[in-house]
Design an enzyme around this catalytic site. Structure first.
Site, mmCIF file in Angstrom:
data_model
loop_
_atom_site.group_PDB
_atom_site.id
_atom_site.type_symbol
_atom_site.label_atom_id
_atom_site.label_comp_id
_atom_site.label_asym_id
_atom_site.label_seq_id
_atom_site.Cartn_x
_atom_site.Cartn_y
_atom_site.Cartn_z
ATOM 1 N N CYS A 120 9.119 59.861 62.432
ATOM 2 C CA CYS A 120 9.787 61.249 61.676
ATOM 3 C C CYS A 120 9.910 62.193 63.099
ATOM 4 O O CYS A 120 10.503 63.260 63.046
ATOM 5 C CB CYS A 120 9.070 61.929 60.819
ATOM 6 N N HIS A 253 9.706 69.335 60.386
ATOM 7 C CA HIS A 253 10.216 67.985 59.718
ATOM 8 C C HIS A 253 10.099 68.287 58.156
ATOM 9 O O HIS A 253 9.220 68.767 57.480
ATOM 10 C CB HIS A 253 9.081 66.903 60.182
ATOM 11 N N ASN A 283 12.812 63.189 52.348
ATOM 12 C CA ASN A 283 12.342 63.144 53.712
ATOM 13 C C ASN A 283 13.238 61.914 54.429
ATOM 14 O O ASN A 283 13.519 60.731 54.078
ATOM 15 C CB ASN A 283 10.854 62.537 53.649
HETATM 16 N N1 ACO Z 1 5.327 60.204 39.927
HETATM 17 C C1 ACO Z 1 4.068 60.398 39.062
HETATM 18 N N2 ACO Z 1 2.796 60.215 39.363
HETATM 19 C C2 ACO Z 1 2.672 59.671 40.469
HETATM 20 C C3 ACO Z 1 3.747 59.513 41.379
HETATM 21 C C4 ACO Z 1 4.869 59.505 40.942
HETATM 22 N N3 ACO Z 1 5.993 59.424 41.802
HETATM 23 N N4 ACO Z 1 3.159 59.279 42.443
HETATM 24 C C5 ACO Z 1 1.898 59.199 42.586
HETATM 25 N N5 ACO Z 1 1.299 59.603 41.129
HETATM 26 C C6 ACO Z 1 0.335 59.739 40.638
HETATM 27 C C7 ACO Z 1 -0.697 58.856 41.161
HETATM 28 O O1 ACO Z 1 -0.890 57.534 40.765
HETATM 29 C C8 ACO Z 1 -1.817 59.588 40.809
HETATM 30 O O2 ACO Z 1 -2.310 59.119 39.720
HETATM 31 P P1 ACO Z 1 -4.047 59.032 39.265
HETATM 32 O O3 ACO Z 1 -4.536 60.278 39.060
HETATM 33 O O4 ACO Z 1 -3.767 58.614 37.549
HETATM 34 O O5 ACO Z 1 -4.573 58.068 40.071
HETATM 35 C C9 ACO Z 1 -1.845 60.924 40.808
HETATM 36 O O6 ACO Z 1 -0.235 61.099 40.754
HETATM 37 C C10 ACO Z 1 -2.334 61.759 42.306
HETATM 38 O O7 ACO Z 1 -1.892 61.019 43.214
HETATM 39 P P2 ACO Z 1 -2.028 61.701 44.633
HETATM 40 O O8 ACO Z 1 -1.623 60.529 45.709
HETATM 41 O O9 ACO Z 1 -3.377 62.066 44.588
HETATM 42 O O10 ACO Z 1 -0.982 62.926 44.670
HETATM 43 P P3 ACO Z 1 -0.898 63.900 45.717
HETATM 44 O O11 ACO Z 1 -1.095 65.295 45.069
HETATM 45 O O12 ACO Z 1 -1.744 63.627 46.974
HETATM 46 O O13 ACO Z 1 0.612 63.894 46.011
HETATM 47 C C11 ACO Z 1 2.181 62.862 47.612
HETATM 48 C C12 ACO Z 1 1.031 62.574 46.423
HETATM 49 C C13 ACO Z 1 3.233 63.861 47.297
HETATM 50 C C14 ACO Z 1 2.407 61.893 48.472
HETATM 51 C C15 ACO Z 1 1.154 64.050 48.768
HETATM 52 O O14 ACO Z 1 -0.127 63.007 49.028
HETATM 53 C C16 ACO Z 1 2.030 64.075 49.737
HETATM 54 O O15 ACO Z 1 2.982 65.097 49.972
HETATM 55 N N6 ACO Z 1 1.762 63.689 51.007
HETATM 56 C C17 ACO Z 1 2.255 63.839 52.263
HETATM 57 C C18 ACO Z 1 2.962 62.549 52.301
HETATM 58 C C19 ACO Z 1 4.479 62.693 52.812
HETATM 59 O O16 ACO Z 1 5.116 63.767 52.736
HETATM 60 N N7 ACO Z 1 4.631 61.846 53.476
HETATM 61 C C20 ACO Z 1 6.069 61.739 54.060
HETATM 62 C C21 ACO Z 1 6.058 60.654 55.021
HETATM 63 S S1 ACO Z 1 4.861 61.283 56.287
HETATM 64 C C22 ACO Z 1 5.857 62.278 57.348
HETATM 65 O O17 ACO Z 1 7.079 62.547 57.233
HETATM 66 C C23 ACO Z 1 5.112 63.038 58.317
#
Ligand code: ACO
Length: 326
Positions: A120, A253, A283
């Site tokens: 990215c 990004h 993304n």
């Molecule tokens: N729909 C519904 N529920 C979901 C989904 C979904 N699509 N995805 C995960 N969950 C659930 C999980 O299973 C979990 O359930 P549980 O509590 O029963 O175990 C719950 O939601 C919470 O999951 P977390 O992973 O703790 O959720 P979080 O608030 O951290 O959000 C996310 C997840 C959106 C991925 C966040 O961590 C994030 O934005 N991270 C940054 C990652 C990113 O943007 N990566 C892109 C690539 S990297 C880059 O470009 C630099």
């Protein structure tokens, strides 16, 4: 004698998105995901994305983006002497997507062409590399492209990642200039975090071995991204002697609206100066910054002479920034 220009400047932008936008509800229904529009919007800010049809490649998405950028710059393919494509989803193992794109554009002058892989952060890396080529005097007119078909490396049974990404391409023309353009760049990497975000597969023995899908520790990525995006932004501002108040636009990004907001807040940049397109594109990895830039330029939001900070972070981990006068 080689003429060394004082500056390199973006003279045109372009972008391309495949097909119609696919909203969260539509994606959830089509892929049978255990998710909801509310969850995706609340955690990521993403409402829709574009996904390439089967068989559509990164070089095919890059082609119209480059044509738009060349047109905006008032240049033809024959003017281009350097093509860099930032991508993690190349058409082939080899030849490079840049070489394929060079042929598709009809650039027949022997222009250098290569791919750059920094996930990215790829576009910011490519812009910084091209800037150095141009200021050395070795090249005068570069096409710098971010193009991705991330949908190809998504595990559609992993709801924690498959809802986050989209496909698309963005391009800029960067030329030698007597007027200030790129003011400062900074690039960094820390490979010790390679496991936080990766596609840990390979082609070997005629087969894909290992895991060919994107894997991510979302929370670790989130924290890391916000920290390094703020640090590298401050680094280029300091190098160029530009204050945060003098910034007209910030284009981080486009990974997640919450990462964008947290970064802008940490930098004390008002939310209104932060360009957001992730809500409509998802993304798109290396394509996200040039896509957001082109959209903002074509809408008349970003104007000539304004000060813009581009910054990327991605797998590797890699991160970097480019401060410029548009
Ligand atoms: N729909 C519904 N529920 C979901 C989904 C979904 N699509 N995805 C995960 N969950 C659930 C999980 O299973 C979990 O359930 P549980 O509590 O029963 O175990 C719950 O939601 C919470 O999951 P977390 O992973 O703790 O959720 P979080 O608030 O951290 O959000 C996310 C997840 C959106 C991925 C966040 O961590 C994030 O934005 N991270 C940054 C990652 C990113 O943007 N990566 C892109 C690539 S990297 C880059 O470009 C630099």
């Amino acid at each position: 004698m080689i003429q060394t220009p004082k500056f390199s400047r973006i003279t045109g932008t372009g972008s391309a998105l495949p097909g119609a936008p696919i909203g969260n509800a539509e994606l959830i229904a089509a892929r049978g995901l255990d998710s909801s529009d509310e969850w995706i919007v609340e955690r990521t800010g993403i409402r829709s994305r574009h996904l390439a049809a089967p068989g559509v490649t990164a070089s095919e998405l890059a082609l119209p983006a480059c044509r738009h950028a060349l047109e905006a710059a008032g240049r033809t393919p024959a003017d281009v002497d350097l093509v860099i494509v930032a991508t993690s989803t190349p058409d082939y193992v080899f030849p490079s997507t840049a070489a394929l794109l060079q042929a598709k554009l009809g650039i027949a002058n022997g222009a250098a062409a290569f791919d750059l892989q920094a996930v990215c952060s790829g576009f910011v890396y490519a812009l910084s590399v091209a800037e150095k080529f141009i200021r050395s005097g070795s090249h005068r007119c570069a096409l710098i492209v971010g193009s991705e078909v991330f949908s190809r490396i998504l595990d559609w049974s992993d709801r924690g990642t498959c809802v986050l990404f989209g496909d698309g391409a963005g391009a800029v023309v960067l030329e030698a200039s007597d007027e200030p353009g790129i003011l400062a760049t900074a690039l960094h990497a820390d490979g010790s975090h390679h496991g936080m975000l990766s596609v840990p597969g390979q082609v070997g023995g005629g087969q894909v071995t290992g895991d060919p899908f994107l894997r991510m520790d979302g929370q670790a990525v989130f924290k890391f991204a916000v920290k390094v995006l703020a640090d590298v932004a401050n680094e280029v501002l300091e190098t160029a002697g530009v204050s945060v108040d003098q910034l007209d636009w910030l284009i981080p990004h486009q990974a997640n609206v919450r990462i964008l907001s947290a970064t802008a807040k940490k930098l004390h940049v008002p939310a209104g100066k932060c360009i957001v397109s992730v809500d409509r594109h998802g993304n798109t990895s290396a394509a996200s910054i040039p896509l957001a830039l082109d959209e903002a330029v074509r809408q008349g939001t970003i104007k000539r002479g304004e000060t813009v900070l581009l910054e990327g972070v991605g797998g590797g981990f890699t991160w970097g920034a480019a401060l410029l006068k548009f």
